[in-house]
Enzyme design. Structure first.
Site, PDB file in Angstrom:
ATOM      1  CB  SER A  35      -1.057   0.080   1.413  1.00 19.23           C
ATOM      2  OG  SER A  35      -1.434   1.172   1.273  1.00 19.23           O
TER       3      SER A  35
ATOM      4  CE1 TYR B  53      -4.336  -1.822   4.865  1.00 22.26           C
ATOM      5  CE2 TYR B  53      -3.695   0.028   4.254  1.00 22.26           C
ATOM      6  CZ  TYR B  53      -4.032  -1.184   3.676  1.00 22.26           C
ATOM      7  OH  TYR B  53      -4.217  -1.556   2.353  1.00 22.26           O
TER       8      TYR B  53
END
Length: 337
Positions: A127, A152
Site C-alpha cells: 500500500s 494498517y
C-alpha cells in the site's frame, strides 16, 4: 495456468479474477467473506465470477494455518496473487487485532504455503500508506519507509519485510505492489468515492477531511489489475545492481521486488469531488472536517520502475474513471439520474 487469488470477493480481487479468466487461466478464488462491509456486494461480485468458466470459489480464511496448508497441498498452484487483507486506516484505530491477524498472521500462512508447495511467483498487495508522513513527492520505492503512521501501514510494511525474508531464505519470487487510492466500479463502500456517491444520491452532506486540502493519486481499477497481472507474469529475480553497502529497499540479491502502482497524476480532493458531481448531475453538500488520525495530506507515485519492469504505466484520466464508476453505481443501486 492455475492461479490462486485470495480476497476474490473483494474489489481488486474480483477484477483480477475476471482479467485472468478472460485470458483463459484457471482461477481458484479464496475469501472468508467477512462482515467488514455489506456482504451483499461481495456476494454480487462472486455471482459475477461464478458465471465464468474456469473459476472455483473456496470459502476459507487465510488466518487458519492448517486450512491454508491443506489448500496449498491440494491446489498445486502455479502462481499466487495475494489480495486478501483487513483494509482501512481509520478502522485500525478501534480494531487493531483484526489487522495483525489478517495482514500479518494471514500473510505468514500464504508464505508458508508457497514455501512448502513452490510456486512460480507470489504477487501481493502492499500500500502507498507505507510511506507514512513522507513529505517529498512523488513517492519512490527506494525511499525510506521507517515511519508508518497507522497500524494498517505498519502491517503492510511488515508484509514487505516478511516477503524479503522468505525470498532470501527459500528463494520464493515475491513482488509487492504499493497501490495508490484505487477506485472504480464494484469499489469498497468504505472508501471515499462510494461514500461520496451514496451521500450525493441521498441528498446528504459528504464529510471532507483536512478541510479539503488533500492530494490523492487516484488510480482506476483497470490500470491496477493490468499491473497486477503483468507483474504476476514476470516473477521477481535478484537484481545484479543491488549494493548491500547502500541497500535499496525495493530490490535485493534475492528474488524480490517492490513497485508503486499509481496514476502518477495526483488530483486535489476537491477536483475529484467536482468530477463526481458532474458525472452524477448533482452538487454535493459539503461538511468540512479536520484531518483524521492516520491520514496523510498527499500521495503521489513514481512508477518509473514498474514501467521499466513490465512496460506499463497507469494512465486512465480521472474524468474517464469517474464517469465509468458513476455509470456502474447508478445501475447497480438502481439510481435514476
Amino acid at each position: 495456468m492455475k492461479i490462486l487469488v485470495t480476497g476474490a470477493a473483494g474489489f481488486i480481487g474480483m477484477h483480477t479474477c475476471l482479467k485472468l479468466l478472460e485470458r483463459g487461466n484457471e482461477v481458484v478464488g479464496l475469501d472468508n467473506i467477512n462482515d467488514y462491509y455489506d456482504r451483499s456486494l461481495k456476494d454480487a461480485r462472486l455471482a459475477l465470477l461464478a458465471e465464468r468458466p474456469g473459476f472455483r470459489f473456496l470459502h476459507a480464511d487465510i488466518e487458519n494455518a492448517a486450512e491454508m496448508q491443506a489448500i496449498f497441498g491440494e491446489g498445486r498452484f502455479d502462481r499466487v496473487i495475494h489480495l486478501a487483507a483487513q483494509p482501512g486506516v481509520r478502522y485500525s484505530l478501534a480494531n487493531p487485532h483484526a489487522y495483525v491477524n489478517a495482514n500479518v498472521q494471514g500473510f505468514l500462512n500464504i508464505l508458508e504455503g508457497c514455501r512448502h508447495h513452490p510456486v512460480e511467483s507470489l504477487t501481493y498487495a502492499s500500500s502507498s500508506s507505507v510511506y507514512g508522513g513522507y513529505a517529498t513527492l512523488p513517492f519512490h520505492e527506494s525511499q525510506n519507509i521507517a515511519h508508518p503512521i497507522s497500524l494498517y501501514a505498519a502491517t503492510k510494511k511488515a508484509n514487505e519485510l516478511m516477503a524479503h525474508t522468505y525470498s532470501h531464505l527459500f528463494r520464493i519470487p515475491t513482488t509487492g505492489l504499493r497501490f495508490f487510492t484505487v477506485y472504480g466500479p464494484w469499489g469498497r463502500p468504505d472508501m471515499a468515492p462510494m461514500l461520496f456517491a451514496k451521500a450525493i444520491s441521498e441528498g446528504r452532506a459528504i464529510d471532507i477531511f483536512n478541510n479539503g486540502d488533500m492530494l490523492r493519486d487516484f488510480t482506476y481499477i483497470d490500470d491496477i489489475v493490468e499491473g497486477v497481472v503483468r507483474v504476476s507474469d514476470k516473477p521477481a529475480t535478484p537484481d545484479p545492481g543491488y549494493d548491500p553497502a547502500q541497500p535499496d529497499p525495493s530490490i535485493s540479491n534475492a528474488p524480490y521486488r517492490i513497485f508503486n502502482i499509481g496514476n502518477s497524476q495526483p488530483v486535489k480532493l476537491m477536483d475529484f469531488i467536482a468530477a463526481l458531481e458532474k458525472a452524477m448531475g448533482r452538487e454535493a453538500m459539503k461538511n468540512f472536517l479536520p484531518m483524521q488520525p492516520g491520514d496523510v495530506p498527499a500521495t503521489s507515485s513514481d512508477t518509473t520502475a514498474l514501467e521499466s519492469w513490465v512496460g506499463f504505466n497507469p494512465n486512465t484520466p480521472i474524468e474517464t474513471g469517474v464517469e465509468r464508476f458513476v455509470d456502474w453505481y447508478k445501475k447497480f443501486y438502481r439510481i435514476n439520474s
